[in-house]
Design a protein around this motif. Structure first.
Motif, PDB file in Angstrom:
ATOM      1  N   LEU A  28       0.928  -1.420  -0.019  1.00  0.00           N
ATOM      2  CA  LEU A  28      -0.191   0.157  -0.397  1.00  0.00           C
ATOM      3  C   LEU A  28       1.426   1.249  -0.184  1.00  0.00           C
ATOM      4  O   LEU A  28      -0.001   2.140  -0.787  1.00  0.00           O
ATOM      5  N   PHE A  29       2.134   1.329   0.797  1.00  0.00           N
ATOM      6  CA  PHE A  29       2.900   2.488   0.922  1.00  0.00           C
ATOM      7  C   PHE A  29       4.123   2.333   0.548  1.00  0.00           C
ATOM      8  O   PHE A  29       4.527   1.514   0.436  1.00  0.00           O
ATOM      9  N   ASP A  30       4.989   3.138   0.132  1.00  0.00           N
ATOM     10  CA  ASP A  30       5.839   3.026   0.501  1.00  0.00           C
ATOM     11  C   ASP A  30       7.134   3.131   2.037  1.00  0.00           C
ATOM     12  O   ASP A  30       7.073   3.761   1.994  1.00  0.00           O
ATOM     13  N   THR A  31       7.051   1.392   1.776  1.00  0.00           N
ATOM     14  CA  THR A  31       7.304   1.836   3.111  1.00  0.00           C
ATOM     15  C   THR A  31       9.084   0.872   3.356  1.00  0.00           C
ATOM     16  O   THR A  31       9.114   0.348   2.575  1.00  0.00           O
ATOM     17  N   GLU A  32       9.627   1.535   4.710  1.00  0.00           N
ATOM     18  CA  GLU A  32      10.356   1.452   4.891  1.00  0.00           C
ATOM     19  C   GLU A  32      10.718   0.275   6.000  1.00  0.00           C
ATOM     20  O   GLU A  32      10.178   0.795   6.816  1.00  0.00           O
ATOM     21  N   LEU A  33      10.988  -1.109   6.222  1.00  0.00           N
ATOM     22  CA  LEU A  33      10.935  -2.246   7.134  1.00  0.00           C
ATOM     23  C   LEU A  33      12.002  -2.028   7.756  1.00  0.00           C
ATOM     24  O   LEU A  33      13.569  -2.197   7.697  1.00  0.00           O
TER      25      LEU A  33
END
Length: 328
Positions: free
Chosen positions: A25-30
């Motif tokens: 869904l998002f530009d996610t940094e894990l």
């Protein structure tokens, strides 16, 4: 043109299904390893993210928020408690804060009941003997605990979790009493078979078990202080699955060592992982590593609430679990 995706930074490892959905869904940094971010890492994360997803182990204070810059607009806390975040300062800086309420109610109530049973029936002592290979067979007077049925349970904090504990206690035949900021409606009291005490001191002095289920706020810090702990019966036990800061841990330790309180079951601690070593040495104490909400189902549901809060914010609406200072 398609809308630019929100930048989201997650501070700890979350369940795989939650991380996968966030990435979709998002530009996610894990987070690649399951260790807390340092203070500097948290500040830096807020300068490059539209949304920060911290956990209850991440302390976000006014000084950190002052260095956050203008980009971050939502702190979507992965957890029901928000005493790790300076909500008032965040709102003053135009940063919304959301949480994940209601998800861990049943899980935490289960653990409160497990601790009540663990302490009163001396389960860890029996487990230790079996694991050490020291059991020599049944004996009429060995490991004698107490019967739970018929005991008076005093619940400190009768919100969602306190009421869930009351329902379980009823099933075990306990007598339910409670102290709360506001008295419950008569029909709720009747449903829970619960007796209200306006005076916490009077309730504490008459109970066989005290279960702490209130949040940590300035008004509840050391609510169970040395004076109030001394009101407990010597045969009583204390269980805490809420917040460690509600109990004066040093005073509790002294009284347990002196036999002035029969036992305690703790899942939370006043100073986090820095637990009084004298407390760890006591046989009449059950200590757990903050396991109250530790179920697969609960952790995934928490993640789903975080996602809903971020998605609603991204769509230009108020997050459903928005936290405002007046709620605290």
């Amino acid at each position: 043109m398609p809308k630019e995706r929100l930048s989201v930074v997650v501070t700890r490892r979350l369940p795989d299904v939650v991380e996968a959905r966030l990435t979709e869904l998002f530009d996610t940094e894990l987070r690649t390893d399951d260790t807390p971010m340092s203070r500097d890492e948290l500040i830096e994360a807020m300068t490059r993210a539209d949304v920060l997803v911290p956990t209850i182990t991440d302390q976000i204070d006014a000084a950190m928020l002052a260095h956050a810059g203008e980009r971050v607009k939502l702190i979507a806390n992965y957890g029901a408690g928000v005493d790790n975040i300076d909500v008032s300062t965040a709102r003053q800086r135009g940063i919304l804060v959301s949480n994940t309420p209601g998800v861990t109610t049943e899980d935490t109530a289960d653990m409160a009941m497990a601790l009540i049973l663990g302490v009163t029936r001396r389960i860890p002592e029996g487990l230790a003997v079996m694991q050490a290979g020291r059991w020599e067979g049944w004996a009429p007077t060995a490991f004698l605990g107490g019967r739970v049925g018929g005991r008076r349970l005093g619940i400190l904090g009768m919100g969602r979790i306190g009421q869930a504990v009351a329902r379980r206690a009823n099933a075990f035949g306990m007598q339910v009493h409670y102290h709360n900021r506001r008295r419950l409606r008569p029909q709720v009291e009747e449903e829970l078979h619960a007796t209200y005490w306006e005076s916490l001191d009077q309730m504490v002095s008459r109970m066989d078990v005290i279960s702490i289920n209130c949040p940590h706020t300035p008004s509840t810090f050391h609510l169970m202080n040395a004076r109030r702990l001394k009101l407990m019966k010597p045969s009583a036990v204390l269980v805490n699955t809420s917040r460690g800061e509600v109990v004066d841990e040093n005073a509790l330790t002294r009284m347990l060592r002196a036999g002035e309180i029969a036992g305690a079951g703790l899942d939370v601690y006043e100073h986090g992982t820095d637990i009084n070593p004298r407390l760890r040495d006591l046989e009449n104490v059950v200590l757990l590593p903050q396991m109250g909400s530790a179920t697969v189902e609960g952790r995934i549901e928490m993640g789903e609430k975080v996602i809903i809060n971020i998605k609603t914010f991204d769509d230009g609406h108020r997050p459903p679990d928005l936290v405002v200072p007046s709620m605290l």
